[in-house]
Design a protein around this motif. Structure first.
Motif, mmCIF file in Angstrom:
data_model
loop_
_atom_site.group_PDB
_atom_site.id
_atom_site.type_symbol
_atom_site.label_atom_id
_atom_site.label_comp_id
_atom_site.label_asym_id
_atom_site.label_seq_id
_atom_site.Cartn_x
_atom_site.Cartn_y
_atom_site.Cartn_z
ATOM 1 N N LEU A 1 -6.312 -4.124 14.215
ATOM 2 C CA LEU A 1 -5.337 -5.178 13.952
ATOM 3 C C LEU A 1 -5.567 -5.791 12.576
ATOM 4 O O LEU A 1 -4.618 -6.030 11.822
ATOM 5 N N LEU A 2 -6.818 -6.049 12.232
ATOM 6 C CA LEU A 2 -7.128 -6.633 10.930
ATOM 7 C C LEU A 2 -6.650 -5.727 9.807
ATOM 8 O O LEU A 2 -6.077 -6.194 8.813
ATOM 9 N N GLY A 3 -6.862 -4.414 9.950
ATOM 10 C CA GLY A 3 -6.410 -3.488 8.925
ATOM 11 C C GLY A 3 -4.906 -3.521 8.741
ATOM 12 O O GLY A 3 -4.401 -3.494 7.613
ATOM 13 N N LEU A 4 -4.173 -3.584 9.851
ATOM 14 C CA LEU A 4 -2.713 -3.646 9.771
ATOM 15 C C LEU A 4 -2.249 -4.936 9.106
ATOM 16 O O LEU A 4 -1.318 -4.941 8.297
ATOM 17 N N LEU A 5 -2.887 -6.049 9.446
ATOM 18 C CA LEU A 5 -2.510 -7.326 8.851
ATOM 19 C C LEU A 5 -2.858 -7.373 7.368
ATOM 20 O O LEU A 5 -2.111 -7.922 6.557
ATOM 21 N N ARG A 6 -3.989 -6.807 7.011
ATOM 22 C CA ARG A 6 -4.386 -6.803 5.599
ATOM 23 C C ARG A 6 -3.395 -6.000 4.748
ATOM 24 O O ARG A 6 -3.123 -6.365 3.604
ATOM 25 N N SER A 7 -2.870 -4.922 5.288
ATOM 26 C CA SER A 7 -1.937 -4.100 4.527
ATOM 27 C C SER A 7 -0.506 -4.612 4.605
ATOM 28 O O SER A 7 0.378 -4.102 3.919
ATOM 29 N N PRO B 1 -8.646 4.548 3.137
ATOM 30 C CA PRO B 1 -7.268 4.490 3.621
ATOM 31 C C PRO B 1 -6.337 5.073 2.575
ATOM 32 O O PRO B 1 -6.645 5.101 1.390
ATOM 33 N N ILE B 2 -5.222 5.556 3.036
ATOM 34 C CA ILE B 2 -4.222 6.054 2.087
ATOM 35 C C ILE B 2 -3.376 4.858 1.642
ATOM 36 O O ILE B 2 -2.674 4.280 2.444
ATOM 37 N N VAL B 3 -3.522 4.452 0.411
ATOM 38 C CA VAL B 3 -4.103 5.186 -0.673
ATOM 39 C C VAL B 3 -4.808 4.186 -1.570
ATOM 40 O O VAL B 3 -4.455 3.030 -1.600
ATOM 41 N N ASP B 4 -5.847 4.583 -2.308
ATOM 42 C CA ASP B 4 -6.445 3.670 -3.263
ATOM 43 C C ASP B 4 -5.537 3.576 -4.490
ATOM 44 O O ASP B 4 -4.588 4.336 -4.662
ATOM 45 N N GLN B 5 -5.845 2.637 -5.372
ATOM 46 C CA GLN B 5 -4.953 2.363 -6.490
ATOM 47 C C GLN B 5 -4.814 3.545 -7.439
ATOM 48 O O GLN B 5 -3.757 3.768 -8.014
ATOM 49 N N ALA C 1 -2.580 1.711 2.433
ATOM 50 C CA ALA C 1 -3.072 0.360 2.161
ATOM 51 C C ALA C 1 -2.163 -0.360 1.182
ATOM 52 O O ALA C 1 -2.176 -1.587 1.097
ATOM 53 N N SER C 2 -1.369 0.401 0.442
ATOM 54 C CA SER C 2 -0.456 -0.168 -0.549
ATOM 55 C C SER C 2 0.922 -0.364 0.058
ATOM 56 O O SER C 2 1.546 0.589 0.531
ATOM 57 N N GLY D 1 3.581 -1.009 -1.581
ATOM 58 C CA GLY D 1 4.538 -0.329 -2.432
ATOM 59 C C GLY D 1 4.686 1.136 -2.058
ATOM 60 O O GLY D 1 5.800 1.678 -2.024
ATOM 61 N N LEU D 2 3.565 1.783 -1.768
ATOM 62 C CA LEU D 2 3.622 3.178 -1.322
ATOM 63 C C LEU D 2 4.322 3.278 0.035
ATOM 64 O O LEU D 2 5.097 4.207 0.280
ATOM 65 N N ARG D 3 4.069 2.314 0.894
ATOM 66 C CA ARG D 3 4.731 2.327 2.208
ATOM 67 C C ARG D 3 6.251 2.219 2.044
ATOM 68 O O ARG D 3 7.006 2.850 2.783
ATOM 69 N N ALA D 4 6.703 1.443 1.070
ATOM 70 C CA ALA D 4 8.140 1.343 0.817
ATOM 71 C C ALA D 4 8.716 2.692 0.389
ATOM 72 O O ALA D 4 9.816 3.072 0.813
ATOM 73 N N CYS D 5 7.971 3.431 -0.446
ATOM 74 C CA CYS D 5 8.417 4.778 -0.829
ATOM 75 C C CYS D 5 8.512 5.673 0.400
ATOM 76 O O CYS D 5 9.465 6.450 0.550
ATOM 77 N N ALA D 6 7.498 5.577 1.277
ATOM 78 C CA ALA D 6 7.491 6.413 2.479
ATOM 79 C C ALA D 6 8.662 6.070 3.393
ATOM 80 O O ALA D 6 9.291 6.964 3.970
ATOM 81 N N VAL D 7 8.965 4.794 3.530
ATOM 82 C CA VAL D 7 10.090 4.384 4.380
ATOM 83 C C VAL D 7 11.407 4.901 3.819
ATOM 84 O O VAL D 7 12.279 5.370 4.566
ATOM 85 N N GLN D 8 11.571 4.846 2.513
ATOM 86 C CA GLN D 8 12.790 5.360 1.892
ATOM 87 C C GLN D 8 12.955 6.851 2.192
ATOM 88 O O GLN D 8 14.066 7.324 2.481
ATOM 89 N N THR D 9 11.848 7.588 2.137
ATOM 90 C CA THR D 9 11.910 9.022 2.428
ATOM 91 C C THR D 9 12.127 9.277 3.905
ATOM 92 O O THR D 9 12.915 10.159 4.292
ATOM 93 N N LEU D 10 11.465 8.516 4.773
ATOM 94 C CA LEU D 10 11.646 8.702 6.209
ATOM 95 C C LEU D 10 13.094 8.443 6.623
ATOM 96 O O LEU D 10 13.595 9.063 7.567
#
Length: 470
Positions: A12-18, A355-359, A392-393, A395-404
């Motif tokens: 849960l902490l990991g999800l909240l941190r990201s 975690p995917i992905v470091d900077q 972990a980013s 911004g990267l998650r936003a790219c992934a959502v756009q592709t999904l």
């Protein structure tokens, strides 16, 4: 179907941190003590590697509001001796931003804590700016005297100059002569700055004449200035200078070579394709390799795609640049190359235990994921879904959502619903536009986004549009 079971506090902490949407949803049904402890921890120890690139304040503020969480943890963090001895610039930024958002959401205790911090805290100008953003006179009532007692003239000038929309200083200028003088000085300085910026004459005192040779010479003297010099070349170079710039790119001093490469990249010059192998060689200077990677990797011409196909199998920087070109301009036939590159990078992150992905990997993976979405490569679904879940980013998650949204058959009914809770406005916007609005939880969330005064305008507008379709 959403599974509310939390396997561990760390998960849960990991999800909240990201800032993951799944983290926000799970927090609402998890053990309250554990959630509040994790929430306070995320806010007082900013989890973002680059705070300026990722949103968190609205995400955390909504959780404080939804859980009716107290603010004692934030008060202890802000109003303590460390506030005056810890010089970390990020120590107070996120807590104050969260309090400001909470205040805009109607939490009177957040407004009160911000006011107290203006009176006692080190970074009081930031807290004052957050109070001004609330938009209610009561939030600032009585603070003019506090500010005048705390600020020397130089500090007062800096506060006024850095304030958003000059709030509340223009109002206070009508009440206090000292503030009025500072506001007038700031206005005058801004006017002078705008005036000098608008002067385009190359011989003017604020814009000294420079030739291509002078800019290249300056870059040669200081390789660290190659980025700025590359941009300045665009202002002084014409078609007649291409030969000199190409000569510098081929064999000039390191800094001049890097500046020339950057200029050629901005022009989309096909000569970069012939320069690439030498400039990206392992023994090339680091400043040259960096400039060449950015310049060549930005090419999108058919010739660049053709050359990239020949480089893509290489395991060096040139191969990495080739994959970036194919991600940005390749065709369906290049899909296997992009899938293999994404698979390799994800596996490398897993082996490293990160975690995917470091900077360092952020932009490479964004390019790959975006390219896969552009080509609608459904074979990459599992890989992209993994990036979305583990990134972990934000911004990267936003790219992934756009592709999904383009390749996942169940996106509207599953991933989009979860993404409505994401910390990043871009991700919420994509989810809002694609979510299956027939799902009860999606409707409830859309109504929340549409009516939330702290929500981004484009997200709120999109939510209203979706609700109007029902």
């Amino acid at each position: 179907m959403f599974d509310p079971v939390i396997t561990s506090h760390d998960a849960l902490l990991g999800l909240l941190r990201s800032g993951h949407g799944q983290g926000a949803r799970r927090a609402l049904v998890a053990d309250r003590v554990a959630v509040l402890d994790a929430l306070d921890g995320c806010v007082v120890r900013d989890p973002r590697a680059v705070p300026a690139t990722e949103s968190r304040s609205l995400y955390y503020a909504r959780l404080y509001a939804d859980l009716d969480a107290g603010l004692d943890g934030l008060a202890r963090h802000l109003l303590c001796d460390d506030d005056w001895t810890d010089e970390d610039a990020d120590r107070t930024a996120l807590p104050l931003a969260v309090l400001g958002t909470l205040a805009r959401l109607g939490r009177a205790d957040a407004t009160a804590l911000l006011r107290e911090y203006v009176e006692e805290g080190r970074d009081w100008p930031e807290a004052l700016d957050r109070l001004a953003a609330i938009g209610h006179d009561a939030a600032l009532a009585g603070l003019l005297e506090v500010v005048l007692d705390r600020a020397e003239d130089d500090e007062l000038y800096d506060c006024v100059k850095r304030s958003t929309g000059m709030r509340p200083w223009r109002v206070w200028a009508a009440e206090d002569e000292r503030v009025r003088a500072v506001v007038e000085q700031v206005d005058l300085d801004w006017w002078r700055w705008e005036l000098t910026r608008s002067v385009k004459t190359p011989t003017g005192p604020t814009a000294p004449a420079q030739t291509v040779d002078q800019v290249l010479a300056e870059a040669a003297d200081g390789p660290r200035q190659s980025l700025a010099c590359g941009r300045r070349l665009s202002a002084v170079a014409g078609p007649e200078h291409r030969g000199a710039i190409l000569a510098a790119a081929w064999a000039g001093p390191d800094g001049a070579r890097a500046a020339a490469l950057r200029y050629l990249g901005e022009q989309g010059d096909g000569a970069l394709l012939d320069l690439a192998e030498g400039a990206l060689a392992p023994d090339a200077p680091a400043v040259v390799r960096l400039a060449a990677a950015q310049a060549v990797g930005g090419l999108r011409s058919p010739a660049a795609v053709a050359r990239a196909r020949g480089w893509a199998a290489r395991e060096d920087l040139l191969g990495e640049v080739a994959v970036r070109i194919l991600a940005g301009a390749g065709e369906t036939v290049d899909g296997p190359i992009l899938l293999d590159a994404l698979r390799t990078r994800v596996a490398a992150s897993m082996r490293a235990g990160d975690p995917i992905v470091d900077q360092a990997e952020h932009f490479r993976l964004c390019d790959l994921v975006t390219g896969i979405g552009r080509l609608a490569l459904v074979d990459a679904l599992d890989l992209v879904k993994g990036v979305y879940q583990e990134a972990a980013s934000a911004g990267l998650r936003a790219c992934a959502v756009q592709t999904l949204a383009r390749i996942e058959p169940s996106f509207a009914a599953e991933t989009a619903v979860e993404a409505l809770w994401d910390c990043q406005a871009d991700t919420r916007l994509i989810a809002t536009r694609h979510v299956d609005a027939r799902r009860p939880e999606a409707v409830t969330r859309l109504r929340r986004l549409a009516g939330d005064p702290a929500e981004h305008d484009d997200v709120r507008t999109a939510a209203l549009a979706r609700l109007s379709e029902m």
